[in-house]
Structures are given as structure tokens and as C-alpha cells.
Design a protein around this motif. Structure first.
Motif, PDB file in Angstrom:
ATOM      1  N   LYS A   4     -25.136 -15.459 -20.635  1.00 53.02           N
ATOM      2  CA  LYS A   4     -24.223 -16.060 -21.406  1.00 53.02           C
ATOM      3  C   LYS A   4     -24.473 -15.538 -22.762  1.00 53.02           C
ATOM      4  CE  LYS A   4     -22.542 -19.103 -18.336  1.00 53.02           C
ATOM      5  NZ  LYS A   4     -21.170 -19.180 -17.944  1.00 53.02           N
ATOM      6  N   VAL A   5     -23.366 -14.971 -23.282  1.00 51.91           N
ATOM      7  CA  VAL A   5     -23.431 -14.381 -24.667  1.00 51.91           C
ATOM      8  C   VAL A   5     -22.322 -14.691 -25.415  1.00 51.91           C
ATOM      9  CG1 VAL A   5     -23.495 -12.031 -25.717  1.00 51.91           C
ATOM     10  CG2 VAL A   5     -24.576 -12.411 -23.480  1.00 51.91           C
ATOM     11  N   ARG A   6     -22.486 -14.796 -26.745  1.00 55.08           N
ATOM     12  CA  ARG A   6     -21.409 -14.805 -27.654  1.00 55.08           C
ATOM     13  C   ARG A   6     -21.298 -13.575 -28.325  1.00 55.08           C
ATOM     14  NH1 ARG A   6     -23.228 -18.619 -30.741  1.00 55.08           N
ATOM     15  NH2 ARG A   6     -22.041 -20.574 -29.545  1.00 55.08           N
ATOM     16  N   PHE A   7     -20.200 -12.668 -27.627  1.00 52.40           N
ATOM     17  CA  PHE A   7     -19.936 -11.265 -28.225  1.00 52.40           C
ATOM     18  C   PHE A   7     -19.542 -11.272 -29.824  1.00 52.40           C
ATOM     19  CE2 PHE A   7     -19.623 -10.708 -23.386  1.00 52.40           C
ATOM     20  CZ  PHE A   7     -20.950  -9.976 -23.276  1.00 52.40           C
ATOM     21  N   THR A   8     -19.845 -10.559 -30.377  1.00 49.89           N
ATOM     22  CA  THR A   8     -19.142 -10.760 -31.881  1.00 49.89           C
ATOM     23  C   THR A   8     -18.711  -9.302 -32.121  1.00 49.89           C
ATOM     24  OG1 THR A   8     -21.668  -9.717 -32.649  1.00 49.89           O
ATOM     25  CG2 THR A   8     -21.338 -12.144 -32.615  1.00 49.89           C
ATOM     26  N   GLN A   9     -18.520  -8.481 -31.438  1.00 51.57           N
ATOM     27  CA  GLN A   9     -18.033  -7.104 -31.449  1.00 51.57           C
ATOM     28  C   GLN A   9     -17.480  -6.475 -29.980  1.00 51.57           C
ATOM     29  OE1 GLN A   9     -20.432  -3.748 -32.718  1.00 51.57           O
ATOM     30  NE2 GLN A   9     -21.808  -5.639 -33.423  1.00 51.57           N
ATOM     31  N   PRO A  10     -16.680  -5.683 -29.998  1.00 47.73           N
ATOM     32  CA  PRO A  10     -16.531  -5.087 -28.681  1.00 47.73           C
ATOM     33  C   PRO A  10     -17.888  -4.379 -27.944  1.00 47.73           C
ATOM     34  CG  PRO A  10     -14.860  -4.222 -30.290  1.00 47.73           C
ATOM     35  CD  PRO A  10     -15.887  -5.093 -30.882  1.00 47.73           C
ATOM     36  N   VAL A  11     -17.602  -4.263 -26.666  1.00 43.49           N
ATOM     37  CA  VAL A  11     -18.877  -3.777 -26.053  1.00 43.49           C
ATOM     38  C   VAL A  11     -18.534  -2.797 -24.864  1.00 43.49           C
ATOM     39  CG1 VAL A  11     -20.353  -6.250 -25.830  1.00 43.49           C
ATOM     40  CG2 VAL A  11     -18.638  -5.512 -24.234  1.00 43.49           C
ATOM     41  N   VAL A  12     -19.626  -1.893 -24.685  1.00 43.54           N
ATOM     42  CA  VAL A  12     -19.137  -0.633 -23.929  1.00 43.54           C
ATOM     43  C   VAL A  12     -20.250  -0.745 -22.469  1.00 43.54           C
ATOM     44  CG1 VAL A  12     -18.072   0.674 -25.372  1.00 43.54           C
ATOM     45  CG2 VAL A  12     -20.844   0.654 -25.079  1.00 43.54           C
ATOM     46  N   PRO A  13     -19.640  -0.572 -21.525  1.00 44.22           N
ATOM     47  CA  PRO A  13     -20.804  -0.416 -20.411  1.00 44.22           C
ATOM     48  C   PRO A  13     -21.807   0.614 -20.665  1.00 44.22           C
ATOM     49  CG  PRO A  13     -18.349  -0.015 -19.545  1.00 44.22           C
ATOM     50  CD  PRO A  13     -18.410  -0.058 -21.065  1.00 44.22           C
ATOM     51  N   ALA A  14     -23.102   0.232 -20.357  1.00 45.05           N
ATOM     52  CA  ALA A  14     -24.342   1.067 -20.613  1.00 45.05           C
ATOM     53  C   ALA A  14     -25.119   1.322 -19.351  1.00 45.05           C
ATOM     54  CB  ALA A  14     -25.063   0.531 -21.842  1.00 45.05           C
ATOM     55  N   PHE A  15     -25.795   2.615 -19.457  1.00 47.52           N
ATOM     56  CA  PHE A  15     -26.460   2.890 -18.214  1.00 47.52           C
ATOM     57  C   PHE A  15     -27.807   3.747 -18.831  1.00 47.52           C
ATOM     58  CE2 PHE A  15     -21.962   3.088 -17.781  1.00 47.52           C
ATOM     59  CZ  PHE A  15     -21.722   2.493 -16.579  1.00 47.52           C
ATOM     60  N   MET A  16     -28.783   3.366 -18.015  1.00 45.74           N
ATOM     61  CA  MET A  16     -30.134   4.289 -18.368  1.00 45.74           C
ATOM     62  C   MET A  16     -30.441   4.936 -16.761  1.00 45.74           C
ATOM     63  SD  MET A  16     -33.440   4.785 -17.811  1.00 45.74           S
ATOM     64  CE  MET A  16     -34.112   2.992 -17.232  1.00 45.74           C
ATOM     65  N   VAL A  17     -30.948   5.899 -16.835  1.00 46.14           N
ATOM     66  CA  VAL A  17     -31.467   6.652 -15.552  1.00 46.14           C
ATOM     67  C   VAL A  17     -32.482   7.645 -15.863  1.00 46.14           C
ATOM     68  CG1 VAL A  17     -29.725   8.428 -15.387  1.00 46.14           C
ATOM     69  CG2 VAL A  17     -30.764   7.661 -13.516  1.00 46.14           C
ATOM     70  N   TRP A  18     -33.479   7.612 -15.201  1.00 47.95           N
ATOM     71  CA  TRP A  18     -34.548   8.307 -15.050  1.00 47.95           C
ATOM     72  C   TRP A  18     -35.029   8.662 -13.738  1.00 47.95           C
ATOM     73  CZ3 TRP A  18     -39.923   7.857 -13.534  1.00 47.95           C
ATOM     74  CH2 TRP A  18     -40.671   8.945 -13.974  1.00 47.95           C
ATOM     75  N   CYS A  19     -35.112  10.028 -13.447  1.00 50.74           N
ATOM     76  CA  CYS A  19     -35.639  10.569 -12.206  1.00 50.74           C
ATOM     77  C   CYS A  19     -34.727  10.376 -11.115  1.00 50.74           C
ATOM     78  CB  CYS A  19     -37.108  10.246 -11.809  1.00 50.74           C
ATOM     79  SG  CYS A  19     -38.172  11.186 -12.815  1.00 50.74           S
TER      80      CYS A  19
END
Length: 517
Positions: free
Chosen positions: A444-459
């Protein structure tokens, strides 16, 4: 004054829309007019070809029948000629015998007479005239080779253009767009028992309203549909709308198209922003993969500056290659231990859904959202501007939801594919098992600005699926949850009471090249 300007702006917008509709209609009329000439020429050519085929068949049949008559004439002539020759020869022999017999009557010597009489008797017995049949072996009748074209002539005189089915009518109210499937329903205005099947055509477009003649997309065809309904499955909605039209076919011909309809197929489409990705990530349109050689050539001095002041073990050794500068306005590329890449499209409002599938041997990955101003050293879940779920399959297995350096272990199996649901306006980020739509976790978040999908990957690597509608099961669940006041399994942005688990990718081991995949 302001109200009058607003009214004028509305009038201008209405006129602009009407002008666009008229322009499209004029283009349609011009296209149809041109097609009339083209199609007319084509059907004339087809008609001439059909008649030429009929003429050819008639000529072949005529030639064949004439040959049959000629053969019959030759046969009869031969039979009669043979009979005539035999009969002539027999007549000559009979006349000679008759003359010999008449002369024998005048023989006075009895012995000679008896001898001549016996010869005459023997010759009569063997005479051809008495062995021939006196019936002609062939008649002069040829009527059995006559042809009656009365039925064929009647058929030809009754020749008409092919009867074609009426154009179907698409029942817009019964058409359905759900779960990346489109069901199109139609009906025939007049009952036609001779309809054999239907042909459905569709194409993607970003233009609302009637289909445009000059559209980038070509019509796709689904043939041999036996019912008055069809469902297109497994679609990727990478345009805002889709056009549909249908035509009926009997055994002979296809009828006119139905009036086309346009259905809305909006979905969230994005790719990976390769300008933001870490050097050790190989980014393609819909996939990202860990590449241990991606940063080979980085100057150790630069690397030292990048890692200065950071806690935890250093990232795997790498050196850099010279890369082209980022486009103007692009953010800094992630570096250090932040093996991150962002989506290339921001979310500013509305509800959106996408799915991520990891490689089976992926050691560690995260999926979530972030503000675009995320620092180039920042890791997902470690800051108050990122929200994610993290999977660790290295050394010790873990599955957790992370935000602002706090983590909550998720006591559910790690799915093969993860669905991400974002309701920006309600401030909700949920993760689902993409296969059975089981809820994994909700922020549950109160977004204060636009967001983007984000991803982290290792090996390992991740594959991205976008252009997806919000699944009906997810939409139904969200309605229920919102009605009950939200999910209980969430890490609130303002909740300081949740204990923090150590983020795995903050403790990546010092890895030499022998440990890298």
C-alpha cells in the motif's frame, strides 16, 4: 469570456473530429471507387475465362463426336464395301455357272452330259452366291449419333450470376474483450441455409472509430469458421484498438463484408530501458540476462570511485568497454552492485499488469516498481522509492517482499512466473502467481510521482510479457480486497514495525571469474 473560450474549444474539437471522420470517409470512398474498377475488370476477366473454358470443352466434345461419326462412317462403309465386293464376285461366278449349265443342255452325248451335270451340281453346292447372306451388314441409318442439346441449351439460357450470401451483422453488444481474448459474435439478417462457413478478418490499430484505408497493419484472416461466433486467444494487445469484419461463404462464393467494428484493446506496453541497465546486464526488447563479460574493461580506478563508501562485499571483478554516451535526458546507468534495469515507460495513473518469467537456473532476481530518479548505486527494496519482491536461490533460498530496507518473508512457493499489478491511483502494488493468480503480496503506497517497472537480475535472466489486460481473476480479487479495506499482507510505506531481513544482493560474495556462469 473563459466560458465562451471553453465552449469555442469544444466546438473546435468537434469540428476537428468531424473533419477527420470526413477525411477518412473520403479516403474510403476513393479506395472503394478504385476497387470497383479493379474488381469489375477482374470479374470480366474471370467470366471470359469461364466462357473460354466452356467453349474449349464444347470444341473438344464437338471434335470427339465428329471423330466418332467419321469412325462409324468408315466402319459401315468398309462392311458394305466388303459385302458389295463379295456379292459382285458371287454374281460373276453365278453367271458363268448359269452359262455353263445352259450350254450343258445341248450336249448330245449321254456320258458327256452326265459328266457336265455332275460338275454343275458340285459347283452349285460350292457357289459363293449360295453362301452369302443377303442382308446388309450395316444400315445407312446414322440417327444414333445425333445429339439433343435441348436440356443443355435450357441450362445455358438459364445461366445466372452466382447467388452470394448476405453480409453478416456483428452484434457489438455480444462481443467480449477479456483476458487477452476477443470474442466476436455476428448474425445473418436473412436465414440462409446454404451458408457453408464464415471468414473473420481482424487487424490492430491505434485509431478509434471506423477502419482507415491507410492503416499500417494488414488484415489477418481466420477461415472456415462453422459457427456465428469466434474467439481469438493468446493475443498481445500492443495497440489501443482492433478492427473486425466478417463475411459469409456458400459452396460457390463469398459474400460482402459486414460493417466493420472497432473494439478497445488497451494494455500496458513497455520494454527494458537499455540506457539505464547495469553494464553486466544484456538487454533485449523483452528479455534481460546477466552477462559477466558485459563490463569487461572497466578501469579499476573508476570502479573504486563507484564503490567508494559502500558497505558489503565488492561486485564481481570487471573492466569496462567504451560505450556510446547516453541520449540527452537519459538517466545514469546503474553501476556497482545494483544489477538493475528499469522499464522504458512511466506509470502516471490507472491500472496496469505485466508478467515476468525467470530462467530456471536464475540465482537471484527482483521484480517491482521504482521512481525514475532512483540512484545509480541504489538497489531495489533498499530505498523508500522502490518496492519489490525478491527471490534468492544462492546459498540460502529466500522469497521476500522488500521496501525501504525492510523485508517480509513470503510463506508461499516461488512461482514459475510472476504477475505484477499496479493501481497507481489507489496506491496499490500487488504480486501474483501468474499461472493460478494466487496473491503473493500487496504494497500500500501513496505514490508522489510517476513510477517505472524495475528489475534486478544476477546470474540468470528474465523474460518480460507486456500488452496484457488485467486478468479477470486479478480484477475480481482487487474489487473484493478494496471492498474489504485492502490486503493484510503488506509492507506499508509508513510502517516502521516490520523487521528487516538482510537483502541478499547487499551481501553478494566476492566472486572471481571461476564462480561466474
Amino acid at each position: 469570456m473563459d466560458s465562451q473560450k471553453d465552449a469555442l474549444q469544444r466546438i473546435i474539437a468537434t469540428l476537428a473530429n468531424k473533419n477527420e471522420e470526413l477525411q477518412n470517409f473520403i479516403e474510403t470512398l476513393n479506395h472503394t471507387l478504385g476497387r470497383v474498377q479493379v474488381n469489375s475488370t477482374q470479374v470480366v476477366s474471370d467470366l471470359e475465362e469461364e466462357f473460354d473454358t466452356v467453349y474449349s470443352i464444347l470444341d473438344e466434345m464437338k471434335e470427339s463426336m465428329i471423330n466418332t461419326i467419321k469412325q462409324e462412317t468408315v466402319r459401315k462403309s468398309h462392311e458394305l464395301q466388303n459385302q458389295l465386293t463379295q456379292s459382285t464376285n458371287a454374281l460373276e461366278s453365278a453367271e458363268e455357272l448359269l452359262e455353263f449349265a445352259n450350254n450343258a443342255l445341248h450336249i448330245a452325248d449321254e456320258g458327256e452330259f452326265t459328266k457336265a451335270a455332275k460338275q454343275i451340281k458340285d459347283r452349285v453346292t460350292m457357289a459363293p452366291a449360295f453362301r452369302l447372306t443377303m442382308k446388309p451388314k450395316a444400315t445407312d441409318n446414322m440417327t444414333h449419333l445425333m445429339v439433343d442439346f435441348s436440356q443443355e441449351r435450357q441450362l445455358l439460357q438459364g445461366l445466372k450470376f452466382l447467388p452470394v450470401p448476405r453480409a453478416p451483422e456483428i452484434v457489438l453488444g455480444d462481443c467480449l474483450v477479456i483476458d487477452n481474448e476477443v470474442t466476436v459474435t455476428w448474425r445473418i439478417p436473412v436465414e440462409d441455409s446454404k451458408i457453408d462457413h464464415y471468414i473473420l478478418e481482424y487487424r490492430k490499430t491505434n485509431h478509434e472509430g471506423l477502419p482507415r484505408v491507410k492503416d499500417e497493419q494488414c488484415w489477418e484472416v481466420v477461415d472456415n469458421i462453422k459457427t456465428s461466433e469466434y474467439t481469438l486467444q493468446g493475443l498481445r494487445f500492443d495497440t489501443k484498438f482492433m478492427n473486425f469484419r466478417v463475411r459469409a461463404c456458400n459452396k460457390a462464393a463469398a459474400g460482402d463484408y459486414s460493417d466493420p467494428v472497432t473494439l478497445e484493446t488497451r494494455a500496458f506496453n513497455f520494454g527494458f530501458d537499455s540506457t539505464s541497465s547495469h553494464l553486466n546486464l544484456k538487454v533485449e526488447d523483452r528479455s534481460v540476462e546477466w552477462d559477466p563479460q558485459g563490463g569487461k574493461g572497466v578501469d579499476s580506478k573508476v570502479k573504486g570511485k563507484e564503490n567508494k563508501g559502500r558497505s558489503g562485499t565488492p561486485s564481481p571483478k570487471r573492466t569496462s568497454v567504451t560505450r556510446s554516451p547516453a541520449p540527452r535526458g537519459a538517466r545514469d546507468r546503474f553501476t556497482g552492485e545494483s544489477y538493475t534495469v528499469l522499464g522504458d515507460t512511466s506509470i502516471e495513473s490507472g491500472q496496469h499488469y505485466w508478467e515476468v518469467k525467470p530462467q530456471k537456473d536464475c540465482k537471484s532476481y527482483s521484480v517491482g516498481l521504482a521512481y525514475r530518479n532512483l540512484g545509480k548505486f541504489d538497489q531495489l527494496g533498499k530505498t523508500n522509492t522502490t518496492w519489490c519482491i525478491h527471490v534468492n536461490n544462492w546459498l540460502q533460498n529466500s522469497f521476500a517482499a522488500k521496501h525501504n530496507n525492510k523485508a517480509k518473508n513470503l510463506d508461499v512457493p516461488v512461482p514459475d512466473s510472476i504477475g505484477v499489478y499496479c493501481d497507481f491511483d489507489r496506491g496499490q502494488l500487488s504480486f501474483y502467481n501468474a499461472e493460478n493468480k494466487q496473491l503473493l503480496h500487496t504494497f500500500k503506497v501513496r505514490f508522489t510521482q510517476p513510477v517505472v517497472p524495475a528489475f534486478m537480475v544476477w546470474c540468470g535472466g528474465l523474460t518480460l510479457s507486456t500488452g496484457l489486460q488485467i486478468p479477470s481473476a486479478v480484477r475480481s480479487f482487487q474489487k473484493t480486497e478494496n471492498g474489504l479495506g485492502g490486503s493484510n499482507s503488506s509492507i506499508s510505506q509508513q510502517d516502521p514495525s516490520v523487521a528487516c531481513d538482510i537483502c541478499f544482493y547487499d551481501k553478494l560474495p566476492s566472486v572471481d571469474s571461476s564462480l561466474m556462469p
